[in-house]
Design an enzyme around this catalytic site. Structure first.
Site, PDB file in Angstrom:
ATOM      1  N   ILE A   1      -4.504  -7.274  10.669  1.00 50.28           N
ATOM      2  CA  ILE A   1      -4.796  -8.740  11.598  1.00 50.28           C
ATOM      3  C   ILE A   1      -4.512  -8.355  13.217  1.00 50.28           C
ATOM      4  CG2 ILE A   1      -3.952 -10.827  11.845  1.00 50.28           C
ATOM      5  CD1 ILE A   1      -3.148 -10.797   8.768  1.00 50.28           C
TER       6      ILE A   1
ATOM      7  N   GLU B   1      -7.854  -3.268   2.643  1.00 53.06           N
ATOM      8  CA  GLU B   1      -6.847  -3.276   3.601  1.00 53.06           C
ATOM      9  C   GLU B   1      -7.148  -4.058   4.855  1.00 53.06           C
ATOM     10  OE1 GLU B   1      -5.687   0.721   4.440  1.00 53.06           O
ATOM     11  OE2 GLU B   1      -5.607   1.160   2.512  1.00 53.06           O
TER      12      GLU B   1
ATOM     13  N   GLY C   1       0.906  -1.412  -0.056  1.00 54.97           N
ATOM     14  CA  GLY C   1       0.053   0.040   0.034  1.00 54.97           C
ATOM     15  C   GLY C   1       0.868   1.270   0.107  1.00 54.97           C
TER      16      GLY C   1
ATOM     17  N   HIS D   1      -2.996  -9.485  15.548  1.00 56.74           N
ATOM     18  CA  HIS D   1      -1.585 -10.267  15.853  1.00 56.74           C
ATOM     19  C   HIS D   1      -0.592  -9.641  15.769  1.00 56.74           C
ATOM     20  CE1 HIS D   1       0.308 -13.865  16.853  1.00 56.74           C
ATOM     21  NE2 HIS D   1       1.213 -13.765  15.651  1.00 56.74           N
TER      22      HIS D   1
HETATM   23  C1  FMN Z   1     -10.413  -0.735  10.439  1.00 55.21           C
HETATM   24  C2  FMN Z   1     -10.033   0.229   9.728  1.00 55.21           C
HETATM   25  C3  FMN Z   1     -10.972   1.423   9.624  1.00 55.21           C
HETATM   26  C4  FMN Z   1     -10.344   2.459   8.743  1.00 55.21           C
HETATM   27  N1  FMN Z   1     -11.211   3.457   8.424  1.00 55.21           N
HETATM   28  C5  FMN Z   1     -10.882   4.282   7.675  1.00 55.21           C
HETATM   29  C6  FMN Z   1     -12.011   5.499   7.365  1.00 55.21           C
HETATM   30  O1  FMN Z   1     -13.184   5.596   7.806  1.00 55.21           O
HETATM   31  N2  FMN Z   1     -11.378   6.362   6.560  1.00 55.21           N
HETATM   32  C7  FMN Z   1     -10.243   6.280   5.870  1.00 55.21           C
HETATM   33  O2  FMN Z   1      -9.909   7.347   5.201  1.00 55.21           O
HETATM   34  N3  FMN Z   1      -9.340   5.256   6.133  1.00 55.21           N
HETATM   35  C8  FMN Z   1      -9.775   4.433   6.982  1.00 55.21           C
HETATM   36  N4  FMN Z   1      -8.735   3.371   6.982  1.00 55.21           N
HETATM   37  C9  FMN Z   1      -7.629   3.334   6.016  1.00 55.21           C
HETATM   38  C10 FMN Z   1      -6.404   3.777   6.861  1.00 55.21           C
HETATM   39  O3  FMN Z   1      -6.481   5.218   6.506  1.00 55.21           O
HETATM   40  C11 FMN Z   1      -5.373   3.124   6.073  1.00 55.21           C
HETATM   41  O4  FMN Z   1      -5.102   1.814   6.608  1.00 55.21           O
HETATM   42  C12 FMN Z   1      -4.147   3.855   5.947  1.00 55.21           C
HETATM   43  O5  FMN Z   1      -4.234   5.094   5.086  1.00 55.21           O
HETATM   44  C13 FMN Z   1      -2.948   2.973   5.478  1.00 55.21           C
HETATM   45  O6  FMN Z   1      -2.916   2.673   4.174  1.00 55.21           O
HETATM   46  P1  FMN Z   1      -1.764   2.329   3.367  1.00 55.21           P
HETATM   47  O7  FMN Z   1      -1.526   0.645   3.716  1.00 55.21           O
HETATM   48  O8  FMN Z   1      -2.038   2.303   1.793  1.00 55.21           O
HETATM   49  O9  FMN Z   1      -0.748   2.996   3.791  1.00 55.21           O
HETATM   50  C14 FMN Z   1      -9.259   2.312   7.900  1.00 55.21           C
HETATM   51  C15 FMN Z   1      -8.372   1.128   8.125  1.00 55.21           C
HETATM   52  C16 FMN Z   1      -8.722   0.191   9.144  1.00 55.21           C
HETATM   53  C17 FMN Z   1      -7.598  -0.892   9.198  1.00 55.21           C
END
Ligand code: FMN
Length: 153
Positions: free
Chosen positions: A87, A84, A20, A89
């Site tokens: 996990i 995305e 990501g 853990h």
């Molecule tokens: C349980 C969970 C809920 C999330 N909720 C939102 C959300 O409501 N709005 C949002 O913009 N991103 C949300 N995210 C995404 C995070 O912004 C995202 O994981 C982060 O930008 C990392 O992205 P990358 O792996 O591409 O760097 C959520 C991620 C998770 C794991």
């Protein structure tokens, strides 16, 4: 909690972990494994974007609880839809290129925009609490033993 059928659940997915933007670990302290686009393309139409919970297995390692965000991350305004998985853990190493199997069993909320990173982090932690509790229910726990997951040694 919302009816599973309404969201086309349970959803069984399996695919490669891809990179990501790396913000999950760095900015949020909540690492996520992004699943390959092939898995996103297989999502049923009823499965809207938003936050879900379920079970996940990397390769043939043990099955763990997970929370998942599907969509465009309104806070970061991504241009591509992503799936995305965080996990529940602690892994010692990252697992890009590994196969990840998931069974998504419940829905928490739609994706949202936030005024600050802190608000996003707080909300994700509350999603994690909800997921942990829901997944302890017998009806959800059953899926952790599903034949879809590889037997681990
Ligand atoms: C349980 C969970 C809920 C999330 N909720 C939102 C959300 O409501 N709005 C949002 O913009 N991103 C949300 N995210 C995404 C995070 O912004 C995202 O994981 C982060 O930008 C990392 O992205 P990358 O792996 O591409 O760097 C959520 C991620 C998770 C794991």
């Amino acid at each position: 909690m919302t009816e599973q059928k309404e969201f086309g659940l349970p959803f069984y997915g399996s695919g490669l972990v891809v990179k990501g933007f790396g913000r999950g670990s760095k900015h949020l302290g909540i690492p996520t494994a992004n699943l390959h686009k092939d898995v996103i393309d297989k999502m049923p139409e009823e499965m809207t974007t938003g936050v879900y919970y379920g079970w996940a297995q990397v390769q043939n390692f043990p099955v763990h609880k997970m929370v998942m965000s599907v969509g465009w991350n309104p806070f970061y305004k991504n241009e591509e839809k992503s799936m995305e998985i965080h996990i529940l853990h602690e892994f010692k190493e990252d697992f890009y290129g590994s196969n990840l199997r998931i069974i998504v069993v419940g829905y928490v909320r739609p994706e949202m925009d936030f005024d600050s990173v802190d608000d996003l982090i707080k909300t994700i932690h509350s999603d994690i609490d909800i997921a942990k509790k829901q997944l302890d229910q017998k009806s959800c726990r059953t899926f952790s033993k599903d034949h879809f997951f590889d037997k681990h040694s």
